[in-house]
Design a protein around this motif. Sequence first.
Motif, short mmCIF file in Angstrom:
data_model
loop_
_atom_site.label_atom_id
_atom_site.label_comp_id
_atom_site.label_asym_id
_atom_site.label_seq_id
_atom_site.Cartn_x
_atom_site.Cartn_y
_atom_site.Cartn_z
N GLN A 63 34.35 38.53 41.89
CA GLN A 63 34.76 38.84 40.53
C GLN A 63 33.61 38.57 39.58
O GLN A 63 32.95 37.54 39.67
CB GLN A 63 35.98 38.00 40.14
CG GLN A 63 36.66 38.47 38.87
CD GLN A 63 37.98 37.76 38.59
OE1 GLN A 63 38.11 36.58 38.88
NE2 GLN A 63 38.94 38.47 38.03
N ASP A 64 33.39 39.53 38.70
CA ASP A 64 32.34 39.44 37.69
C ASP A 64 32.96 38.94 36.38
O ASP A 64 34.18 38.94 36.24
CB ASP A 64 31.77 40.86 37.51
CG ASP A 64 30.58 40.94 36.59
OD1 ASP A 64 30.01 39.90 36.24
OD2 ASP A 64 30.21 42.08 36.22
N HIS A 65 32.16 38.52 35.44
CA HIS A 65 32.62 38.15 34.09
C HIS A 65 31.82 38.98 33.12
O HIS A 65 30.68 38.64 32.81
CB HIS A 65 32.38 36.66 33.82
CG HIS A 65 33.11 35.74 34.75
ND1 HIS A 65 32.90 35.71 36.10
CD2 HIS A 65 34.05 34.80 34.51
CE1 HIS A 65 33.68 34.80 36.66
NE2 HIS A 65 34.38 34.22 35.71
N LYS A 66 32.40 40.10 32.67
CA LYS A 66 31.61 41.10 31.94
C LYS A 66 31.34 40.72 30.48
O LYS A 66 30.29 41.03 29.94
CB LYS A 66 32.32 42.45 31.98
CG LYS A 66 32.30 43.06 33.38
CD LYS A 66 31.98 44.54 33.35
CE LYS A 66 31.58 45.05 34.72
NZ LYS A 66 32.63 45.65 35.49
N ALA A 67 32.31 40.06 29.86
CA ALA A 67 32.17 39.80 28.41
C ALA A 67 31.14 38.68 28.16
O ALA A 67 30.94 37.80 29.00
CB ALA A 67 33.51 39.43 27.81
N CYS A 110 27.00 53.01 42.79
CA CYS A 110 26.34 53.45 44.02
C CYS A 110 25.42 52.38 44.59
O CYS A 110 24.47 52.69 45.28
CB CYS A 110 25.58 54.74 43.76
SG CYS A 110 24.25 54.58 42.55
N ARG A 111 25.71 51.11 44.32
CA ARG A 111 24.76 50.02 44.62
C ARG A 111 25.51 48.70 44.66
O ARG A 111 26.70 48.65 44.34
CB ARG A 111 23.75 49.99 43.48
CG ARG A 111 24.57 49.92 42.16
CD ARG A 111 23.83 49.78 40.91
NE ARG A 111 24.72 49.94 39.78
CZ ARG A 111 25.47 48.98 39.27
NH1 ARG A 111 25.42 47.76 39.76
NH2 ARG A 111 26.29 49.21 38.25
N PHE A 112 24.79 47.63 44.97
CA PHE A 112 25.33 46.28 44.87
C PHE A 112 25.57 45.94 43.39
O PHE A 112 24.83 46.43 42.53
CB PHE A 112 24.29 45.29 45.39
CG PHE A 112 24.69 44.57 46.65
CD1 PHE A 112 25.88 43.85 46.70
CD2 PHE A 112 23.88 44.60 47.76
CE1 PHE A 112 26.24 43.16 47.84
CE2 PHE A 112 24.24 43.92 48.92
CZ PHE A 112 25.42 43.20 48.96
N GLY A 113 26.52 45.08 43.10
CA GLY A 113 26.71 44.61 41.74
C GLY A 113 25.70 43.52 41.41
O GLY A 113 25.21 42.82 42.29
N ASP A 114 25.37 43.42 40.14
CA ASP A 114 24.52 42.35 39.66
C ASP A 114 25.27 41.71 38.51
O ASP A 114 25.48 42.37 37.50
CB ASP A 114 23.18 42.95 39.20
CG ASP A 114 22.17 41.87 38.83
OD1 ASP A 114 22.56 40.70 38.66
OD2 ASP A 114 20.98 42.21 38.69
N PRO A 115 25.83 40.51 38.63
CA PRO A 115 25.44 39.43 39.53
C PRO A 115 26.30 39.24 40.78
O PRO A 115 26.11 38.25 41.48
CB PRO A 115 25.60 38.19 38.63
CG PRO A 115 26.78 38.54 37.77
CD PRO A 115 26.70 40.03 37.54
N GLU A 116 27.22 40.14 41.14
CA GLU A 116 28.06 39.87 42.31
C GLU A 116 27.25 39.68 43.60
O GLU A 116 27.66 38.95 44.51
CB GLU A 116 29.08 41.00 42.53
CG GLU A 116 30.12 41.15 41.43
CD GLU A 116 29.72 42.19 40.40
OE1 GLU A 116 28.52 42.24 40.03
OE2 GLU A 116 30.59 42.97 39.98
N1 GLY Z 1 28.22 43.45 37.54
C1 GLY Z 1 28.41 44.77 37.07
C2 GLY Z 1 27.50 45.76 37.62
O1 GLY Z 1 26.69 45.47 38.48
O2 GLY Z 1 27.61 46.92 37.23
#
Ligand code: GLY
Length: 421
Positions: A211-215, A285-291
């Motif tokens: 889980q990401d924290h976007k805000a 289309c990629r890994f999440g950052d920071p996931e």
């Molecule tokens: N963590 C959101 C993204 O990589 O788009």
Amino acid sequence: MKVLVVGGGGREHALCWKINKSPLVEKVYCAPGNAGIKDIAECIDISATDFEGLISFTKENDVELTVVGPEIPLSFGIVDEFEKEGLKIFGPSKAAAQIEGSKVFSKNLMKKYNIPTAKYETFTDLDKALEFTKELDTPFVVKADGLAAGKGVIICNSIIEGEKALNSIMNEKAFGEAGDHVVIEQFLIGEEASFFAFTDGVNVLPLESSQDHKAIYDGDTGPNTGGMGAYSPAPIAEGLHDRIMSEIMVPAISGLSDEGCNYKGILYAGLMINNGEIKALEFNCRFGDPEAQPLLMRMESDIVPIMLEISEGNLRHSEIKWRNGSSVCVVMASKGYPGKYKKGFPLKRLSNIETCDDLIVFHAGTKLEENTVVTNGGRVLGVTSFAKSLGDSIKKAYVAVDSIKEDGLIFRLDIGKKGLA
Ligand code: GLY
Ligand code: AMP
């Protein structure tokens, strides 16, 4: 074997770190990299979109596998260019990367292959778009079709706000051509989670939840960012794994294949979960950052054979081993982010912590200036920890954050807290 990682953010630092651990790998290069990546890989001064430069480099240095981090080179067709030269590369083709590069493409794919998502319409005509907003309940969401550095999604609480958003995207071209086409969709309530799967277009190998924290601010308030922190596993998605696979991931991958754009790489689904109902907000289309940072810290299996098999179009791995525990990444960003911020602040306290496999400061926007690490972007560091419990992992990450924090850096104080509730 030699591996080249393309990109220079926190996700790419984590990828270099994980790839470096593989017994198959003798050397990792990163283009362009950052001040933290320099410690574990040879950074080369070639931009992520200079395909000619990157191809020459891989040929001259006998690089056997190239791994692409960010969406922009993927959307511009880096994989197609490398494959034309017979070079192995991990990531989707330009056609398959449209799943992130075009929200219209992505929503139409979801509709056609019955992937649950918010109700929507697409428009190229401003007047028709404005007319449609009058039929909707508020809030609704206006999205620019193309890549807009995470800023092309506007949540509108009234018809007036909708008009402002549509004018800015379609008339004033706030995101350039990305706004020629828009998606207008229903606002969804619930909790967001991120889900990733490796695939060669046929075989699908899921990762554990995150889980990401976007805000930008605590309690999920303030404007959205690229992500202020993440953790894995995420309780919100626990127990839903099989349904996420059968309702979202598998139909997307087989749908892409039916559309003639076989997907190879890692597919990222942004999900909204509400009372056990799962909807896809978007695909990337990629890994999440920071996931990627907590996921890769938890991943026990060697990532390189999986990436090699996918680059060859034949994913044989059917299981990933995970470290049993929780990983948390707290992002430290430049004051002002996601708006305007200054660069070039020295980070003098980095040596205050000793890193190990359970505590790493992944660098994002940093560079070396006369032997000092200085800030060089919005998101600067991702302090990533691992411990047996989520609570301990959070504590460990924040102790480290405290010992390296500087006046010019901001961070959320509640990363992972949702997972404790
Ligand atoms: N963590 C959101 C993204 O990589 O788009
Ligand atoms: P997207 O790039 O489409 O995922 O949108 C970025 C962010 O905007 C998401 O992570 C959500 O926080 C928010 N968002 C997008 N679409 C919706 C929606 N239909 N309902 C609620 N929030 C949304």
